[in-house]
Write a protein that holds these residues in place. Sequence first.
Motif, PDB file in Angstrom:
ATOM      1  N   TRP A  13     -10.666  -6.628  -2.470  1.00 11.96           N
ATOM      2  CA  TRP A  13     -10.689  -6.354  -1.070  1.00 11.96           C
ATOM      3  C   TRP A  13     -11.439  -7.453  -0.449  1.00 11.96           C
ATOM      4  O   TRP A  13     -12.555  -7.610  -0.327  1.00 11.96           O
ATOM      5  N   LEU A  14     -10.483  -7.846   0.787  1.00 10.48           N
ATOM      6  CA  LEU A  14     -11.012  -9.188   1.343  1.00 10.48           C
ATOM      7  C   LEU A  14     -11.300  -8.940   2.919  1.00 10.48           C
ATOM      8  O   LEU A  14     -12.215  -9.525   3.311  1.00 10.48           O
ATOM      9  N   ILE A  71      -5.903   0.130   1.529  1.00 14.83           N
ATOM     10  CA  ILE A  71      -7.044   0.113   0.719  1.00 14.83           C
ATOM     11  C   ILE A  71      -6.484   1.122  -0.445  1.00 14.83           C
ATOM     12  O   ILE A  71      -6.448   0.914  -1.681  1.00 14.83           O
ATOM     13  N   LYS A  72      -6.211   2.311   0.005  1.00 16.41           N
ATOM     14  CA  LYS A  72      -5.497   3.425  -0.877  1.00 16.41           C
ATOM     15  C   LYS A  72      -4.266   2.776  -1.395  1.00 16.41           C
ATOM     16  O   LYS A  72      -4.238   3.129  -2.915  1.00 16.41           O
ATOM     17  N   SER A  74      -2.601  -7.139 -10.857  1.00 17.68           N
ATOM     18  CA  SER A  74      -3.616  -7.345  -9.500  1.00 17.68           C
ATOM     19  C   SER A  74      -3.138  -7.075  -8.226  1.00 17.68           C
ATOM     20  O   SER A  74      -2.063  -7.364  -8.023  1.00 17.68           O
ATOM     21  N   ALA A  75      -4.163  -6.727  -7.238  1.00 15.07           N
ATOM     22  CA  ALA A  75      -3.718  -6.159  -5.986  1.00 15.07           C
ATOM     23  C   ALA A  75      -4.849  -7.003  -5.146  1.00 15.07           C
ATOM     24  O   ALA A  75      -5.961  -6.726  -5.180  1.00 15.07           O
ATOM     25  N   ILE A  76      -4.281  -7.824  -4.204  1.00 17.00           N
ATOM     26  CA  ILE A  76      -5.257  -8.275  -3.308  1.00 17.00           C
ATOM     27  C   ILE A  76      -5.077  -7.657  -1.722  1.00 17.00           C
ATOM     28  O   ILE A  76      -3.772  -8.074  -1.105  1.00 17.00           O
ATOM     29  N   GLU A  77      -5.796  -6.805  -1.245  1.00 17.46           N
ATOM     30  CA  GLU A  77      -5.993  -6.432  -0.128  1.00 17.46           C
ATOM     31  C   GLU A  77      -6.381  -7.015   0.963  1.00 17.46           C
ATOM     32  O   GLU A  77      -7.742  -7.488   0.952  1.00 17.46           O
ATOM     33  N   THR A  78      -5.694  -7.555   2.004  1.00 15.18           N
ATOM     34  CA  THR A  78      -6.093  -8.503   3.049  1.00 15.18           C
ATOM     35  C   THR A  78      -6.186  -7.885   4.416  1.00 15.18           C
ATOM     36  O   THR A  78      -6.366  -8.480   5.531  1.00 15.18           O
ATOM     37  N   VAL A  79      -6.139  -6.558   4.522  1.00 14.57           N
ATOM     38  CA  VAL A  79      -5.894  -5.911   5.917  1.00 14.57           C
ATOM     39  C   VAL A  79      -7.114  -5.347   6.395  1.00 14.57           C
ATOM     40  O   VAL A  79      -7.384  -5.007   7.444  1.00 14.57           O
TER      41      VAL A  79
END
Length: 127
Positions: A47-48, A32-33, A21-26
Amino acid sequence: SEKEDVVRTIMEKTGNKGVDSAIETVGIRQTIKDSIEVIKRGGHINWLALNEDIIDISYIGIVCKSANIKGTFRYKNSYRPVISLLEAGKINFDGWVSHRFKLDDIEDAFRLANDRNADKMKIMITI
């Protein structure tokens, strides 16, 4: 991602397997890539952040990895339980907060938040 090759670091630490799992918070193009590149086949990405509206990404990486991508806009009904855990001392996020501002200095906090060159993690406004 501006200071370190996040993908290379994660792949080295996982023996080139990637993460479940990857949680992208930026919410920027590079992170994102990166979130797509670091997941395993069948991995999950959340993607948050809202930052850039339209970005160019390769959907081939998403399809070939059978990636599960979820966008999350709001955290409805989740603030109160987390605040209760913080108040009870059951979790501690102090290490994540890089800057604290009083409510009277909120304009300075927003200036810092918008400064892409500033070294920051999370900014907290205290009341």
